[in-house]
Design a protein around this motif. Structure first.
Motif, PDB file in Angstrom:
ATOM      1  N   ILE A 136      16.422 -23.200 -20.608  1.00 12.87           N
ATOM      2  CA  ILE A 136      15.140 -22.602 -21.010  1.00 12.87           C
ATOM      3  C   ILE A 136      14.005 -23.213 -20.196  1.00 12.87           C
ATOM      4  O   ILE A 136      13.148 -22.498 -19.667  1.00 12.87           O
ATOM      5  N   TYR A 137      14.006 -24.532 -20.088  1.00 15.88           N
ATOM      6  CA  TYR A 137      12.970 -25.220 -19.307  1.00 15.88           C
ATOM      7  C   TYR A 137      12.965 -24.714 -17.858  1.00 15.88           C
ATOM      8  O   TYR A 137      11.913 -24.361 -17.321  1.00 15.88           O
ATOM      9  N   ASN A 138      14.133 -24.675 -17.246  1.00 13.01           N
ATOM     10  CA  ASN A 138      14.231 -24.221 -15.854  1.00 13.01           C
ATOM     11  C   ASN A 138      13.759 -22.778 -15.701  1.00 13.01           C
ATOM     12  O   ASN A 138      13.088 -22.442 -14.720  1.00 13.01           O
ATOM     13  N   TYR A 139      14.088 -21.939 -16.668  1.00 15.09           N
ATOM     14  CA  TYR A 139      13.626 -20.547 -16.627  1.00 15.09           C
ATOM     15  C   TYR A 139      12.103 -20.489 -16.664  1.00 15.09           C
ATOM     16  O   TYR A 139      11.477 -19.783 -15.860  1.00 15.09           O
ATOM     17  N   ALA A 144       6.919 -19.544 -14.077  1.00 22.63           N
ATOM     18  CA  ALA A 144       5.566 -20.073 -13.863  1.00 22.63           C
ATOM     19  C   ALA A 144       5.264 -20.111 -12.365  1.00 22.63           C
ATOM     20  O   ALA A 144       4.139 -19.827 -11.950  1.00 22.63           O
ATOM     21  N   ASP A 145       6.267 -20.451 -11.561  1.00 24.30           N
ATOM     22  CA  ASP A 145       6.090 -20.496 -10.100  1.00 24.30           C
ATOM     23  C   ASP A 145       5.832 -19.108  -9.519  1.00 24.30           C
ATOM     24  O   ASP A 145       5.114 -18.974  -8.532  1.00 24.30           O
ATOM     25  N   THR A 146       6.410 -18.069 -10.136  1.00 27.57           N
ATOM     26  CA  THR A 146       6.220 -16.722  -9.605  1.00 27.57           C
ATOM     27  C   THR A 146       4.859 -16.140  -9.991  1.00 27.57           C
ATOM     28  O   THR A 146       4.386 -15.209  -9.373  1.00 27.57           O
TER      29      THR A 146
END
Length: 148
Positions: A136-139, A144-146
């Motif tokens: 979930i964190y990685n998602y 957020a980066d996109t």
């Protein structure tokens, strides 16, 4: 909205409403408790001392936000500033005896809470939860980066 998306959304809302991170310790705001715990951890990791930007990076909040919390904690006698012995221009932070006691109390409280969670879930479900929370964190980091 699909039924599964709705269920996931509801689960996140329910979790957010539980305010599990927002409980104060010894009358200290939860955000300030996180600063105390962070300062304690960083002090153990870094023999040269801890500054506001170290805390800011670790907690992923702005330096001005950390500065305000540190000022409040200083006013209450939990944190003190001192000059870096190697470079007098640098101001570092450390916990006072009162701050150490509050950080220790908070640490013990969080340990009890998460020990209880692990006991309730059991080892297998706890390990699965760790994997899922990391996913979930990685998602959220990816999306957020996109957005930028």
């Amino acid at each position: 909205m699909s039924s599964l998306v709705k269920e996931v959304t509801e689960a996140f809302h329910q979790f957010a409403k539980s305010d599990w991170r927002k409980q104060s310790v010894s009358g200290i705001k939860s955000s300030e408790v996180r600063v105390l715990l962070c300062l304690k951890m960083l002090a153990n990791e870094n023999e040269h001392g801890v500054n506001v930007s170290d805390i800011s990076k670790r907690l992923s909040v702005t330096s001005p936000t950390v500065t305000q919390m540190v000022k409040s904690l200083m006013a209450e006698g939990y944190v003190e500033r001192y000059n870096d012995p190697r470079d007098k221009r640098i101001t570092l932070l450390r916990l006072t005896e009162k701050g150490e006691a509050a950080a220790q109390k908070a640490y013990e409280r969080f340990t009890v809470v998460f020990t209880g969670l692990v006991e309730r879930l059991g080892e297998e479900q706890s390990r699965s939860l760790i994997v899922l929370l990391n996913q979930i964190y990685n998602y959220f980091v990816e999306i957020a980066d996109t957005d930028e």
